[in-house]
Design a protein around this motif. Structure first.
Motif, PDB file in Angstrom:
ATOM      1  N   PHE A  26      13.938  -1.976  11.917  1.00 34.46           N
ATOM      2  CA  PHE A  26      13.023  -1.184  11.108  1.00 34.46           C
ATOM      3  C   PHE A  26      12.330  -0.194  12.027  1.00 34.46           C
ATOM      4  O   PHE A  26      12.420  -0.304  13.243  1.00 34.46           O
ATOM      5  N   GLY A  27      11.669   0.801  11.453  1.00 35.47           N
ATOM      6  CA  GLY A  27      11.012   1.801  12.281  1.00 35.47           C
ATOM      7  C   GLY A  27      10.245   2.808  11.465  1.00 35.47           C
ATOM      8  O   GLY A  27      10.024   2.640  10.269  1.00 35.47           O
ATOM      9  N   GLU A  28       9.837   3.867  12.143  1.00 36.09           N
ATOM     10  CA  GLU A  28       9.053   4.933  11.530  1.00 36.09           C
ATOM     11  C   GLU A  28       9.933   6.166  11.397  1.00 36.09           C
ATOM     12  O   GLU A  28      10.570   6.583  12.363  1.00 36.09           O
TER      13      GLU A  28
ATOM     14  N   ASN B 157       0.816  -1.206   0.000  1.00 32.12           N
ATOM     15  CA  ASN B 157       0.000   0.000   0.000  1.00 32.12           C
ATOM     16  C   ASN B 157       0.855   1.264   0.000  1.00 32.12           C
ATOM     17  O   ASN B 157       0.404   2.320  -0.402  1.00 32.12           O
ATOM     18  N   GLN B 158       2.079   1.167   0.452  1.00 31.28           N
ATOM     19  CA  GLN B 158       2.951   2.328   0.555  1.00 31.28           C
ATOM     20  C   GLN B 158       4.268   2.053  -0.162  1.00 31.28           C
ATOM     21  O   GLN B 158       4.836   0.980  -0.025  1.00 31.28           O
ATOM     22  N   LYS B 159       4.721   3.018  -0.924  1.00 33.45           N
ATOM     23  CA  LYS B 159       6.009   2.894  -1.597  1.00 33.45           C
ATOM     24  C   LYS B 159       6.751   4.221  -1.467  1.00 33.45           C
ATOM     25  O   LYS B 159       6.200   5.286  -1.708  1.00 33.45           O
ATOM     26  N   VAL B 160       8.006   4.128  -1.086  1.00 36.98           N
ATOM     27  CA  VAL B 160       8.865   5.303  -0.942  1.00 36.98           C
ATOM     28  C   VAL B 160       9.832   5.320  -2.114  1.00 36.98           C
ATOM     29  O   VAL B 160      10.454   4.310  -2.424  1.00 36.98           O
ATOM     30  N   ILE B 161       9.925   6.470  -2.776  1.00 40.22           N
ATOM     31  CA  ILE B 161      10.865   6.632  -3.880  1.00 40.22           C
ATOM     32  C   ILE B 161      11.773   7.807  -3.563  1.00 40.22           C
ATOM     33  O   ILE B 161      11.306   8.932  -3.376  1.00 40.22           O
ATOM     34  N   LEU B 162      13.063   7.520  -3.473  1.00 37.50           N
ATOM     35  CA  LEU B 162      14.066   8.566  -3.297  1.00 37.50           C
ATOM     36  C   LEU B 162      14.639   8.890  -4.662  1.00 37.50           C
ATOM     37  O   LEU B 162      15.170   8.011  -5.330  1.00 37.50           O
ATOM     38  N   LYS B 163      14.488  10.133  -5.069  1.00 34.28           N
ATOM     39  CA  LYS B 163      15.116  10.596  -6.295  1.00 34.28           C
ATOM     40  C   LYS B 163      16.276  11.482  -5.905  1.00 34.28           C
ATOM     41  O   LYS B 163      16.468  11.795  -4.735  1.00 34.28           O
TER      42      LYS B 163
ATOM     43  N   HIS C 237       4.303   7.340  -1.933  1.00 38.83           N
ATOM     44  CA  HIS C 237       3.057   6.924  -2.564  1.00 38.83           C
ATOM     45  C   HIS C 237       2.242   6.148  -1.536  1.00 38.83           C
ATOM     46  O   HIS C 237       2.576   5.007  -1.219  1.00 38.83           O
ATOM     47  N   GLN C 238       1.189   6.780  -1.016  1.00 42.18           N
ATOM     48  CA  GLN C 238       0.360   6.166   0.014  1.00 42.18           C
ATOM     49  C   GLN C 238      -1.005   5.829  -0.563  1.00 42.18           C
ATOM     50  O   GLN C 238      -1.571   6.590  -1.341  1.00 42.18           O
TER      51      GLN C 238
ATOM     52  N   CYS D 218       5.350  10.938   6.973  1.00 39.41           N
ATOM     53  CA  CYS D 218       5.577   9.919   7.984  1.00 39.41           C
ATOM     54  C   CYS D 218       5.653   8.571   7.269  1.00 39.41           C
ATOM     55  O   CYS D 218       4.653   8.082   6.729  1.00 39.41           O
ATOM     56  N   ILE D 219       6.830   7.979   7.257  1.00 36.72           N
ATOM     57  CA  ILE D 219       7.063   6.734   6.533  1.00 36.72           C
ATOM     58  C   ILE D 219       7.156   5.612   7.559  1.00 36.72           C
ATOM     59  O   ILE D 219       8.062   5.601   8.387  1.00 36.72           O
ATOM     60  N   VAL D 220       6.213   4.671   7.517  1.00 41.46           N
ATOM     61  CA  VAL D 220       6.202   3.573   8.482  1.00 41.46           C
ATOM     62  C   VAL D 220       6.866   2.340   7.880  1.00 41.46           C
ATOM     63  O   VAL D 220       6.837   2.128   6.667  1.00 41.46           O
ATOM     64  N   GLY D 221       7.475   1.560   8.734  1.00 42.70           N
ATOM     65  CA  GLY D 221       8.080   0.308   8.297  1.00 42.70           C
ATOM     66  C   GLY D 221       9.330   0.472   7.467  1.00 42.70           C
ATOM     67  O   GLY D 221       9.589  -0.324   6.573  1.00 42.70           O
ATOM     68  N   VAL D 222      10.144   1.475   7.768  1.00 43.70           N
ATOM     69  CA  VAL D 222      11.364   1.712   6.997  1.00 43.70           C
ATOM     70  C   VAL D 222      12.441   0.719   7.443  1.00 43.70           C
ATOM     71  O   VAL D 222      12.794   0.680   8.616  1.00 43.70           O
ATOM     72  N   PRO D 223      12.941  -0.099   6.514  1.00 45.81           N
ATOM     73  CA  PRO D 223      14.038  -0.997   6.879  1.00 45.81           C
ATOM     74  C   PRO D 223      15.323  -0.206   7.091  1.00 45.81           C
ATOM     75  O   PRO D 223      15.613   0.727   6.351  1.00 45.81           O
ATOM     76  N   SER D 224      16.071  -0.544   8.109  1.00 44.06           N
ATOM     77  CA  SER D 224      17.328   0.136   8.475  1.00 44.06           C
ATOM     78  C   SER D 224      17.145   1.657   8.478  1.00 44.06           C
ATOM     79  O   SER D 224      17.729   2.372   7.660  1.00 44.06           O
ATOM     80  N   PRO D 225      16.335   2.174   9.407  1.00 46.45           N
ATOM     81  CA  PRO D 225      16.007   3.602   9.352  1.00 46.45           C
ATOM     82  C   PRO D 225      17.194   4.533   9.556  1.00 46.45           C
ATOM     83  O   PRO D 225      17.204   5.636   9.006  1.00 46.45           O
ATOM     84  N   HIS D 226      18.196   4.113  10.288  1.00 41.95           N
ATOM     85  CA  HIS D 226      19.352   4.991  10.491  1.00 41.95           C
ATOM     86  C   HIS D 226      20.174   5.133   9.201  1.00 41.95           C
ATOM     87  O   HIS D 226      20.680   6.221   8.900  1.00 41.95           O
TER      88      HIS D 226
END
Length: 180
Positions: free
Chosen positions: A131-133, A84-90, A97-98, A147-155
């Motif tokens: 993972f984290g927010e 349902n959610q996709k993060v795109i870093l350009k 995309h939520q 607010c991006i939830v479920g980010v793998p390796s947030p640091h």
């Protein structure tokens, strides 16, 4: 967990090039995963003990057969939440995309130059599984713009965003010097 690009490789990126895209961490919905496992065990037990042994003259209620659909419904919800959610870093913006599999769809976009704070929230379980927010704020308001939830390796994600932000700021400073 998620592999992020090397920080040094970000220097040579042209504008509008996609650096990274990802969905939520798979273990973010761990409670639903546990519910799925419990429901599978219950369905197997009911099928073996109750439905497997038919006594003469007894009829099995039809609703009892429908219990086998519960794990499938939980699995579909896990997949829906994951995709349902996709993060795109350009190289110049972050896009979130939520609601890709929901009724409402939104795509907040933040330019790296506008970012003033990147905040990571993790509970103990999320720290153990890495993972984290991640919340991103700009100077324009006190609320979190993204607010991006479920980010793998947030640091590591935060380091990549901060590096892209400094690269973008240096590029905009160079453009200002060239104009003058």
């Amino acid at each position: 967990m998620k592999r992020y690009p090397e920080i040094d490789s970000l220097v040579t990126l042209p504008d509008e090039e996609e650096v990274l895209s990802f969905h939520r961490a798979k273990l973010y919905d761990w409670a639903l995963l546990m519910l799925f496992c419990v429901l599978v065990v219950v369905v197997v037990y009911v099928n073996i003990e109750v439905l497997g042994v038919e006594k003469p003259g007894s009829s099995i209620p039809s609703w009892l057969r429908l219990i086998a659909l519960l794990p499938l419904l939980v699995l579909l919800e896990i997949l829906r939440r994951h995709f349902n959610q996709k993060v795109i870093l350009k190289s110049n913006v972050i896009e979130l995309h939520q609601g890709r599999l929901a009724f409402s769809y939104s795509v907040p976009v933040l330019d790296y130059v506008d970012i003033r704070e990147i905040r990571i929230d993790q509970n103990i379980f999320e720290r153990l599984l890495d993972f984290g927010e991640v919340s991103v704020s700009t100077a324009g308001s006190d609320i979190r713009e993204m607010c991006i939830v479920g980010v793998p390796s947030p640091h590591k994600f935060k380091l990549v965003v901060e590096r892209l932000r400094t690269l973008r700021e240096h590029a905009s400073d160079a453009e200002r010097v060239n104009r003058d």
